[in-house]
Design an enzyme around this catalytic site. Structure first.
Site, PDB file in Angstrom:
ATOM      1  N   HIS A   1       5.963   6.420   6.693  1.00  0.00           N
ATOM      2  CA  HIS A   1       5.527   5.978   5.377  1.00  0.00           C
ATOM      3  C   HIS A   1       5.021   7.192   4.614  1.00  0.00           C
ATOM      4  O   HIS A   1       4.933   8.291   5.166  1.00  0.00           O
ATOM      5  CB  HIS A   1       4.436   4.903   5.492  1.00  0.00           C
ATOM      6  CG  HIS A   1       3.212   5.395   6.194  1.00  0.00           C
ATOM      7  ND1 HIS A   1       3.045   5.314   7.572  1.00  0.00           N
ATOM      8  CD2 HIS A   1       2.088   6.004   5.730  1.00  0.00           C
ATOM      9  CE1 HIS A   1       1.884   5.834   7.910  1.00  0.00           C
ATOM     10  NE2 HIS A   1       1.280   6.275   6.805  1.00  0.00           N
TER      11      HIS A   1
ATOM     12  N   THR B   1      -5.296   6.510   8.583  1.00  0.00           N
ATOM     13  CA  THR B   1      -5.875   6.779   7.262  1.00  0.00           C
ATOM     14  C   THR B   1      -5.940   5.532   6.394  1.00  0.00           C
ATOM     15  O   THR B   1      -6.172   5.621   5.194  1.00  0.00           O
ATOM     16  CB  THR B   1      -5.086   7.884   6.528  1.00  0.00           C
ATOM     17  OG1 THR B   1      -3.748   7.430   6.279  1.00  0.00           O
ATOM     18  CG2 THR B   1      -5.062   9.170   7.345  1.00  0.00           C
ATOM     19  N   THR B   2      -5.721   4.366   6.995  1.00  0.00           N
ATOM     20  CA  THR B   2      -5.924   3.083   6.327  1.00  0.00           C
ATOM     21  C   THR B   2      -6.706   2.185   7.286  1.00  0.00           C
ATOM     22  O   THR B   2      -6.664   2.376   8.498  1.00  0.00           O
ATOM     23  CB  THR B   2      -4.587   2.403   5.976  1.00  0.00           C
ATOM     24  OG1 THR B   2      -3.791   2.268   7.161  1.00  0.00           O
ATOM     25  CG2 THR B   2      -3.817   3.190   4.930  1.00  0.00           C
TER      26      THR B   2
ATOM     27  N   HIS C   1       4.156  10.661   6.729  1.00  0.00           N
ATOM     28  CA  HIS C   1       3.599  10.433   8.055  1.00  0.00           C
ATOM     29  C   HIS C   1       4.653   9.762   8.930  1.00  0.00           C
ATOM     30  O   HIS C   1       5.105   8.653   8.613  1.00  0.00           O
ATOM     31  CB  HIS C   1       2.361   9.540   8.002  1.00  0.00           C
ATOM     32  CG  HIS C   1       1.187  10.175   7.323  1.00  0.00           C
ATOM     33  ND1 HIS C   1       0.107   9.456   6.851  1.00  0.00           N
ATOM     34  CD2 HIS C   1       0.922  11.479   7.049  1.00  0.00           C
ATOM     35  CE1 HIS C   1      -0.778  10.287   6.318  1.00  0.00           C
ATOM     36  NE2 HIS C   1      -0.302  11.520   6.420  1.00  0.00           N
TER      37      HIS C   1
ATOM     38  N   HIS D   1       2.387   8.851   1.204  1.00  0.00           N
ATOM     39  CA  HIS D   1       1.239   8.743   0.307  1.00  0.00           C
ATOM     40  C   HIS D   1       1.474   9.698  -0.858  1.00  0.00           C
ATOM     41  O   HIS D   1       1.917  10.838  -0.642  1.00  0.00           O
ATOM     42  CB  HIS D   1      -0.053   9.114   1.036  1.00  0.00           C
ATOM     43  CG  HIS D   1      -0.332   8.246   2.227  1.00  0.00           C
ATOM     44  ND1 HIS D   1      -1.088   7.101   2.160  1.00  0.00           N
ATOM     45  CD2 HIS D   1       0.049   8.370   3.532  1.00  0.00           C
ATOM     46  CE1 HIS D   1      -1.164   6.546   3.366  1.00  0.00           C
ATOM     47  NE2 HIS D   1      -0.473   7.301   4.214  1.00  0.00           N
TER      48      HIS D   1
ATOM     49  N   GLU E   1      -2.707  13.293   1.471  1.00  0.00           N
ATOM     50  CA  GLU E   1      -3.969  12.892   2.078  1.00  0.00           C
ATOM     51  C   GLU E   1      -4.698  14.100   2.647  1.00  0.00           C
ATOM     52  O   GLU E   1      -5.852  14.352   2.327  1.00  0.00           O
ATOM     53  CB  GLU E   1      -3.715  11.831   3.151  1.00  0.00           C
ATOM     54  CG  GLU E   1      -3.175  10.530   2.557  1.00  0.00           C
ATOM     55  CD  GLU E   1      -3.569   9.311   3.352  1.00  0.00           C
ATOM     56  OE1 GLU E   1      -4.251   8.432   2.786  1.00  0.00           O
ATOM     57  OE2 GLU E   1      -3.183   9.226   4.536  1.00  0.00           O
TER      58      GLU E   1
ATOM     59  N   HIS F   1       0.819  -1.212   0.000  1.00  0.00           N
ATOM     60  CA  HIS F   1       0.000   0.000   0.000  1.00  0.00           C
ATOM     61  C   HIS F   1       0.853   1.263   0.000  1.00  0.00           C
ATOM     62  O   HIS F   1       0.380   2.335  -0.352  1.00  0.00           O
ATOM     63  CB  HIS F   1      -0.919   0.024   1.222  1.00  0.00           C
ATOM     64  CG  HIS F   1      -1.828  -1.162   1.315  1.00  0.00           C
ATOM     65  ND1 HIS F   1      -2.862  -1.375   0.435  1.00  0.00           N
ATOM     66  CD2 HIS F   1      -1.851  -2.214   2.179  1.00  0.00           C
ATOM     67  CE1 HIS F   1      -3.493  -2.497   0.758  1.00  0.00           C
ATOM     68  NE2 HIS F   1      -2.896  -3.027   1.809  1.00  0.00           N
TER      69      HIS F   1
END
Length: 327
Positions: free
Chosen positions: A137, A245-246, A162, A139, A149, A110
């Site tokens: 990690h 957020t996941t 993040h 995004h 995000e 992901h």
């Protein structure tokens, strides 16, 4: 504000006879297609969804985990004029962020994630406790396109970092997530720059070896401090309470979203799109759309940078008007 939600595309083309069927028949057929295409499988991002990969896209994450339908979800769109200044939001204290470490970098299917093997902590800035760094990690969009995000007044940045922390006395994330304030996550935006950010060479060069899902390798020596703005450029930030957020979308996160972005070149931003999802398609658009505030208040720090600028401006005006005192 721009909407980042995309409707799931139809996976079956209607024949002419279908088009001539009654309205009720069409509704039944559409419902069947929806069930077929969304399925009850694992969660995915909108960019991954297809009938070949039947998974729960963001609007259906609550099918994968009911907590994703909670009232205090993340990310959000931060409307700056509606934020409330909080004098308690002083600059955060970073401890051991300068320490060099060799972590493991992994394509988890992901995102790209790096474990933090040593003790780096944050405190102050209105946080209720000291929090230790666990992992970071990112995004991103598609080759430098919109991909953060969180958004600011509807603006979506190319990428977002993040850095995940948990309360210092917890031994694992599972335990920390049971605490409504168990996690503190720092969010940093990226902006496109004309020149490369050499501090990111170690990460970007190493990513070439982890394109496939579950691939991992050792990361050359880095520090957390080299990845983020200098401390004097981190006095302006936003604070609110939200969630992961996941999935499972656990509502146990104190969010700190910093205003000043990190520069990366177009080539560096595009390098993240060379990673692959589990179906070997390019890992692009791995961000969750913004979620409703549902009555939450977003706070902003009292930036000493703004205050200093105001003092300089007043001094300049006084000099121009001849109001400064003689030596």
């Amino acid at each position: 504000m721009r909407s980042h939600r995309k409707k799931t595309s139809h996976c079956v083309a209607f024949s002419r006879s279908s088009q001539r069927s009654s309205k009720m028949q069409q509704l039944i057929l559409l419902a069947s297609i929806w069930t077929l295409c969304t399925g009850s499988g694992d969660w995915c991002y909108q960019s991954q969804f297809s009938c070949d990969h039947q998974c729960n896209a963001p609007e259906n994450w609550d099918h994968a985990n009911k907590d994703c339908a909670g009232m205090y979800q993340s990310p959000i769109n931060i409307v700056t004029r509606k934020t409330l200044k909080d004098e308690r939001l002083t600059p955060l204290q970073f401890n051991n962020y300068q320490q060099i470490f060799r972590g493991t970098i992994k394509n988890n299917g992901h995102s790209v994630q790096v474990g933090i093997p040593h003790l780096s902590t944050i405190s102050g800035g209105g946080l209720p406790s000291t929090y230790k760094a666990v992992q970071f990690h990112l995004h991103w969009g598609n080759k430098g396109g919109p991909g953060s995000e969180h958004t600011i007044d509807g603006e979506q940045y190319p990428m977002e970092l993040h850095i995940v922390h948990m309360k210092n006395h917890y031994a694992d994330l599972t335990t920390a997530l049971r605490d409504p304030e168990g996690l503190a996550v720092l969010g940093f935006f990226y902006e496109m720059s004309n020149s490369a950010n050499r501090k990111y060479d170690a990460i970007i060069n190493t990513m070439r070896g982890i394109k496939a899902t579950n691939a991992n390798t050792s990361l050359p020596s880095i520090s957390l401090a080299q990845l983020i703005p200098s401390e004097q450029n981190m006095t302006s930030y936003y604070r609110y309470k939200g969630s992961l957020t996941t999935p499972g979308c656990t509502q146990a996160v104190i969010w700190t979203v910093f205003e000043n972005p990190i520069p990366l070149s177009m080539e560096q931003l595009a390098a993240f799109s060379d990673l692959q999802f589990s179906d070997r398609k390019p890992m692009v658009g791995n961000f969750r759309p913004v979620q409703p505030l549902n009555g939450r208040q977003v706070f902003r720090s009292g930036s000493p940078v703004i205050l200093a600028s105001s003092i300089l401006l007043v001094g300049a005006i006084a000099t121009a008007l001849g109001l400064s005192q003689p030596n």
